[in-house]
Motif scaffolding. Structure first.
Motif, PDB file in Angstrom:
ATOM      1  N   LYS A 169       0.819  -1.212   0.000  1.00  0.00           N
ATOM      2  CA  LYS A 169       0.000   0.000   0.000  1.00  0.00           C
ATOM      3  C   LYS A 169       0.856   1.266   0.000  1.00  0.00           C
ATOM      4  CE  LYS A 169      -3.703  -2.561   0.458  1.00  0.00           C
ATOM      5  NZ  LYS A 169      -4.696  -2.718  -0.642  1.00  0.00           N
ATOM      6  N   SER A 170       2.114   1.130  -0.411  1.00  0.00           N
ATOM      7  CA  SER A 170       3.022   2.279  -0.338  1.00  0.00           C
ATOM      8  C   SER A 170       2.539   3.460  -1.176  1.00  0.00           C
ATOM      9  CB  SER A 170       4.429   1.877  -0.785  1.00  0.00           C
ATOM     10  OG  SER A 170       4.419   1.413  -2.129  1.00  0.00           O
ATOM     11  N   SER A 171       1.794   3.183  -2.251  1.00  0.00           N
ATOM     12  CA  SER A 171       1.318   4.271  -3.105  1.00  0.00           C
ATOM     13  C   SER A 171       0.222   5.087  -2.438  1.00  0.00           C
ATOM     14  CB  SER A 171       0.787   3.698  -4.428  1.00  0.00           C
ATOM     15  OG  SER A 171      -0.294   2.808  -4.194  1.00  0.00           O
ATOM     16  N   TYR A 172      -0.309   4.585  -1.325  1.00  0.00           N
ATOM     17  CA  TYR A 172      -1.358   5.307  -0.625  1.00  0.00           C
ATOM     18  C   TYR A 172      -0.797   6.419   0.261  1.00  0.00           C
ATOM     19  CZ  TYR A 172      -4.649   1.521  -1.826  1.00  0.00           C
ATOM     20  OH  TYR A 172      -5.437   0.617  -2.479  1.00  0.00           O
ATOM     21  N   ASP A 179       3.352  14.693  -3.630  1.00  0.00           N
ATOM     22  CA  ASP A 179       2.352  13.630  -3.652  1.00  0.00           C
ATOM     23  C   ASP A 179       0.994  14.094  -3.136  1.00  0.00           C
ATOM     24  OD1 ASP A 179       4.298  11.865  -4.557  1.00  0.00           O
ATOM     25  OD2 ASP A 179       4.910  11.328  -2.517  1.00  0.00           O
TER      26      ASP A 179
END
Length: 202
Positions: A169-172, A179
Motif C-alpha cells: 500500500k506504499s502508493s497510498y 504527492d
C-alpha cells in the motif's frame, strides 16, 4: 578519584537488582516512586506475568502523564546494604535503566549528594559510601538530549504481515509535498504582510 570540576550532573550508580548488576541507575530525590524499565526485566529473564497489573499515573515536570504497566517487588544490594523495593514498571525509551526515588532513599536512610557524586548510608558497622559514576551520568544526559526514535513493537508473528501490507500500500502514502495533490494553494502558500507603499531597504 574525587570530583573537582564544577558540574551539574545527576547522581548515577550501579548496583545489584535481583541477580543482575544493573548500570545507569539514577538516584532522584524528586521522584516519589522507584521505576524500572521493562527491557531491563526482560534482560533479567523476568516474565511479564510476574508484574502485578496495578497501573499508576506518573506526572512529569511539565505536566505530561505516563502510565506504568504495573509494579514488581525486587531485592537490591549495594555495598553490603540490602533492601526489598517496590518498582513501577515503565515501557519507554530512557537513558536510565532504573530510577531510585524517595522510597529507596528513605528505606535505606540514604543521604545522596549530586555535588559530591556519592551516597552515604548509615549501617551497623559504620557509614557506607556508594560512589556515583560521573562519566555514566554525563553519557546519560547526552543521550537524553538526542531526539528519540520511534519504536516498532509489533509481535514477531504480526511483523511480517504488517510490513508486507505497508509495502503493498506504499502508493497510498504521501512521501513528499508533491504527492499531496488537490490541496488548496491557500494552505501551502504563505504571503508576507508587507505594505507596498514602503520602499524596500537592504
Amino acid at each position: 578519584m574525587g570530583i573537582t570540576d564544577l558540574h551539574h550532573d545527576g547522581l548515577v550508580i550501579s548496583m545489584q537488582v535481583e541477580t543482575a548488576n544493573v548500570m545507569r541507575i539514577l538516584v532522584d530525590g524528586s521522584s516519589s516512586v522507584n521505576l524500572i524499565m521493562l527491557h531491563v526485566l526482560k534482560a533479567m529473564y523476568i516474565n511479564e506475568d510476574q508484574i502485578t497489573k496495578k497501573s499508576s499515573v506518573l506526572v512529569g515536570f511539565s505536566g505530561e502523564t505516563r502510565n506504568t504497566l504495573g509494579e514488581i517487588y525486587l531485592p537490591s544490594y549495594a555495598e553490603g546494604i540490602s533492601s526489598y523495593e517496590r518498582f513501577g514498571v515503565l515501557d519507554c525509551l530512557s537513558s536510565y535503566n532504573v530510577i531510585l526515588g524517595r522510597p529507596w532513599i528513605h528505606n535505606v536512610k540514604a543521604v545522596p549528594s549530586t555535588c559530591h557524586q556519592c551516597i552515604k548510608i548509615p549501617t551497623d558497622w559504620g557509614v557506607a559510601t556508594i560512589k556515583g559514576e560521573h562519566k555514566s551520568a554525563q553519557e546519560c544526559y547526552t543521550e537524553a538530549l538526542k531526539p528519540s526514535k520511534a519504536r516498532f513493537d509489533a509481535p514477531d508473528f504480526v511483523r511480517p504481515e504488517l510490513v508486507s501490507f505497508l509495502k503493498n500500500k506504499s502508493s497510498y502514502f504521501a512521501w513528499s509535498h508533491f504527492d499531496m495533490t488537490g490541496i488548496s494553494a491557500d494552505v501551502i502558500i504563505h504571503m508576507l504582510n508587507i505594505d507596498t507603499s514602503f520602499k524596500p531597504m537592504q
